[in-house]
Design a protein around this motif. Sequence first.
Motif, PDB file in Angstrom:
ATOM      1  N   ILE A 171       0.835  -1.197   0.000  1.00  0.00           N
ATOM      2  CA  ILE A 171       0.000   0.000   0.000  1.00  0.00           C
ATOM      3  C   ILE A 171       0.875   1.255   0.000  1.00  0.00           C
ATOM      4  O   ILE A 171       0.554   2.248  -0.656  1.00  0.00           O
TER       5      ILE A 171
ATOM      6  N   ILE B 134       2.322   1.688  -3.516  1.00  0.00           N
ATOM      7  CA  ILE B 134       1.267   2.189  -4.396  1.00  0.00           C
ATOM      8  C   ILE B 134       1.068   3.687  -4.180  1.00  0.00           C
ATOM      9  O   ILE B 134       0.976   4.467  -5.142  1.00  0.00           O
ATOM     10  N   THR B 135       1.009   4.096  -2.924  1.00  0.00           N
ATOM     11  CA  THR B 135       0.792   5.512  -2.608  1.00  0.00           C
ATOM     12  C   THR B 135       1.908   6.391  -3.150  1.00  0.00           C
ATOM     13  O   THR B 135       1.656   7.431  -3.770  1.00  0.00           O
TER      14      THR B 135
ATOM     15  N   SER C 127       1.177   1.955 -10.511  1.00  0.00           N
ATOM     16  CA  SER C 127       0.463   3.009  -9.784  1.00  0.00           C
ATOM     17  C   SER C 127       0.864   4.390 -10.297  1.00  0.00           C
ATOM     18  O   SER C 127       0.019   5.281 -10.440  1.00  0.00           O
TER      19      SER C 127
ATOM     20  N   ILE D 163      -5.097   6.371  -6.108  1.00  0.00           N
ATOM     21  CA  ILE D 163      -4.790   5.471  -4.995  1.00  0.00           C
ATOM     22  C   ILE D 163      -5.954   4.529  -4.740  1.00  0.00           C
ATOM     23  O   ILE D 163      -5.778   3.327  -4.492  1.00  0.00           O
ATOM     24  N   THR D 164      -7.174   5.051  -4.804  1.00  0.00           N
ATOM     25  CA  THR D 164      -8.364   4.215  -4.603  1.00  0.00           C
ATOM     26  C   THR D 164      -8.454   3.129  -5.661  1.00  0.00           C
ATOM     27  O   THR D 164      -8.760   1.961  -5.353  1.00  0.00           O
TER      28      THR D 164
ATOM     29  N   ILE E 103      -5.714   0.426  -4.912  1.00  0.00           N
ATOM     30  CA  ILE E 103      -6.056  -0.426  -3.765  1.00  0.00           C
ATOM     31  C   ILE E 103      -7.173  -1.390  -4.159  1.00  0.00           C
ATOM     32  O   ILE E 103      -7.185  -2.554  -3.744  1.00  0.00           O
TER      33      ILE E 103
ATOM     34  N   VAL F 184      -5.705  -4.260  -6.026  1.00  0.00           N
ATOM     35  CA  VAL F 184      -5.028  -5.209  -5.145  1.00  0.00           C
ATOM     36  C   VAL F 184      -6.016  -6.076  -4.374  1.00  0.00           C
ATOM     37  O   VAL F 184      -5.856  -7.292  -4.272  1.00  0.00           O
ATOM     38  N   LEU F 185      -7.057  -5.457  -3.840  1.00  0.00           N
ATOM     39  CA  LEU F 185      -7.926  -6.162  -2.906  1.00  0.00           C
ATOM     40  C   LEU F 185      -9.243  -6.662  -3.508  1.00  0.00           C
ATOM     41  O   LEU F 185      -9.775  -7.682  -3.055  1.00  0.00           O
TER      42      LEU F 185
END
Length: 294
Positions: free
Chosen positions: A106, A109-110, A200, A214-215, A218, A221-222
């Motif tokens: 995370i 990615i950020t 990213s 970012i959203t 994520i 990923v999830l």
Amino acid sequence: MSTHQPPMPQAPAAAPDWQAAPGGPYPGYTSPIPVVRTHLGHALASEWTKIRSVRSTMWTLGVFVLLVVGIGLLTGALVEANSDSTSLSGENPLSFGFFGLLLGSICVITLGVLTTASEYGTGMIRTTMTACPSRGRVLAAKSIVFFAVAFAVTLVTSGFVAMVHASLLGDTGARTPSGGDWLKATVGVSLYMALLGLLSLLIGSVIRHSAGAITIMIGVVLAPLVLALFMVAESLDKVREWLFEYSIPNQLSVFYTNSLTESGPSGWDPLWIMLVLTAAVYAGAYALLQNRDV
């Protein structure tokens, strides 16, 4: 009787050297600032200055190191404290580094998103493009600098955790990691994480909005893993299995030879999958960057 004499005609003032000398837009003028042809090296130096001077880099990488090392050491200590000489018989002791890297992703990615999207938010991108009108060169420089930083930091942290686990769990029956195990758990997983961060960065260039990019990442990923957990109907068995197999957490686990599924990617497959995906998004980001206003 005096007579007024008209003034004698004066010779015209000599023209300055830079006007008088022939050739060029400003003939004869020599700038005190050396004029050189810019190249990728200048763009790399600029992006390196940016990424190391902003506070977001220190914060995101600092939290990344804290998560990977902290969770890695805590996991290793707990496993060692609750295991006997045969508890981990045949297991790869390096596999426990997976948990810290999954959470640390995370942070990567950020940072990847902020490397590009934050410049659009502050307006700094106008200055960047003015200093370097070649947009492709700017994108390449950002990508190279970020990839190098993400790879180096991940390699150091994952390598440290791997060495601690190999030493700490040696008396629990775990097998001795092979050269291939070490390569995948350090270099392989570092390349994968750097590519995930680069993906990213490219999404940030496309979206041009930090929170939105970012959203999205994520979610990438999830979301597949979460969606698969709720697909209980038999008709969705193949879709659920595919989501499990190609979810990023499962691909990350493959580098530790403990895939969450019995089929799907294996060996170095996750790295090639991420490489192809990143290359495709890079092409799209480059095309948009060339055709959109700053």
